[in-house]
Design a protein around this motif. Structure first.
Motif, PDB file in Angstrom:
ATOM      1  N   ALA A  23     -69.809 -57.493 -11.456  1.00 59.30           N
ATOM      2  CA  ALA A  23     -70.383 -58.802 -11.145  1.00 59.30           C
ATOM      3  C   ALA A  23     -70.660 -59.484 -12.481  1.00 59.30           C
ATOM      4  N   VAL A  24     -69.855 -60.487 -12.794  1.00 59.23           N
ATOM      5  CA  VAL A  24     -69.907 -61.097 -14.121  1.00 59.23           C
ATOM      6  C   VAL A  24     -70.750 -62.374 -14.089  1.00 59.23           C
ATOM      7  N   TYR A  25     -71.685 -62.474 -15.010  1.00 60.47           N
ATOM      8  CA  TYR A  25     -72.494 -63.687 -15.109  1.00 60.47           C
ATOM      9  C   TYR A  25     -72.728 -64.025 -16.571  1.00 60.47           C
ATOM     10  N   ALA A  26     -73.083 -65.279 -16.810  1.00 61.18           N
ATOM     11  CA  ALA A  26     -73.361 -65.739 -18.169  1.00 61.18           C
ATOM     12  C   ALA A  26     -74.852 -65.973 -18.325  1.00 61.18           C
ATOM     13  N   HIS A 106     -74.739 -68.491 -13.575  1.00 60.58           N
ATOM     14  CA  HIS A 106     -75.204 -68.822 -14.932  1.00 60.58           C
ATOM     15  C   HIS A 106     -76.717 -68.861 -14.914  1.00 60.58           C
ATOM     16  N   ILE A 107     -77.332 -68.107 -15.823  1.00 62.34           N
ATOM     17  CA  ILE A 107     -78.803 -68.080 -15.856  1.00 62.34           C
ATOM     18  C   ILE A 107     -79.309 -68.600 -17.197  1.00 62.34           C
ATOM     19  N   TRP A 108     -80.566 -69.001 -17.209  1.00 62.52           N
ATOM     20  CA  TRP A 108     -81.199 -69.599 -18.385  1.00 62.52           C
ATOM     21  C   TRP A 108     -80.457 -70.839 -18.883  1.00 62.52           C
ATOM     22  N   VAL A 109     -80.013 -71.665 -17.919  1.00 61.12           N
ATOM     23  CA  VAL A 109     -79.238 -72.849 -18.331  1.00 61.12           C
ATOM     24  C   VAL A 109     -80.121 -73.917 -18.985  1.00 61.12           C
ATOM     25  N   ARG A 110     -81.452 -73.725 -18.960  1.00 61.80           N
ATOM     26  CA  ARG A 110     -82.280 -74.689 -19.704  1.00 61.80           C
ATOM     27  C   ARG A 110     -82.016 -74.603 -21.206  1.00 61.80           C
ATOM     28  N   HIS A 111     -81.426 -73.479 -21.654  1.00 60.68           N
ATOM     29  CA  HIS A 111     -81.052 -73.357 -23.062  1.00 60.68           C
ATOM     30  C   HIS A 111     -79.539 -73.453 -23.278  1.00 60.68           C
ATOM     31  N   LYS A 112     -78.819 -73.831 -22.238  1.00 63.44           N
ATOM     32  CA  LYS A 112     -77.363 -73.993 -22.367  1.00 63.44           C
ATOM     33  C   LYS A 112     -77.047 -75.043 -23.438  1.00 63.44           C
TER      34      LYS A 112
END
Ligand SMILES: [Zn+2]
Ligand SMILES: [Zn+2]
Length: 148
Positions: A23-26, A106-112
């Protein structure tokens, strides 16, 4: 997909011990940016013991995570974390088949980083999702292996 890969220098390799679909995530958090030296980290969740490592391994701990890296080139291969009990968090870029990876969340996208445009169909979270929401997002890839 075939779970097979290795580090940058080739001293460490790994191969699957059983069938598993990663399970691939960024993760776009600031730790992952610093750790990877890049814009985000690409992780693949696999059940503990899904592959075996060969070669010189260096083990170390940061906060509550335990990491395994190549002792020669220091490429991090995987880690464990209390946030995902019973799972190994593989650095997806070490997979031989990394060209075929498609992150499903995609997680922590507030720092994307602002130049990076994410596909509209992928679920995103500003910070960490709840374990339930994350398991649901990753379920199509991992067939409920991350469910509690
Ligand atoms: Zn190496
Ligand atoms: Zn992160």
């Amino acid at each position: 997909m075939k779970i097979q890969g290795g580090c940058r220098c080739g001293a460490v390799s790994y191969h699957a011990t059983r069938d598993a679909e990663p399970a691939v995530y960024a993760c776009h958090c600031l730790y992952c940016q610093a750790w990877s030296g890049s814009s985000f980290a690409l992780h693949a969740l696999l059940p503990e013991g899904a592959f075996t490592l060969e070669g010189p391994i260096e083990a170390y701990s940061v906060d509550s995570g335990h990491h395994r890296a190549c002792a020669v080139c220091h490429t991090r291969i995987y880690n464990t974390t209390p946030a995902a009990p019973g799972m190994w968090v593989l650095r997806a870029g070490t997979l031989v088949q990394r060209a075929h990876l498609n992150p499903v969340a995609h997680i922590w996208v507030r720092h994307k980083q602002p130049w990076l445009a994410l596909p509209s169909e992928a679920p995103t979270w500003d910070e960490n999702p709840t374990p339930e929401a994350f398991a649901a997002a990753l379920a199509p890839a991992s067939a409920a292996q991350v469910a509690p």
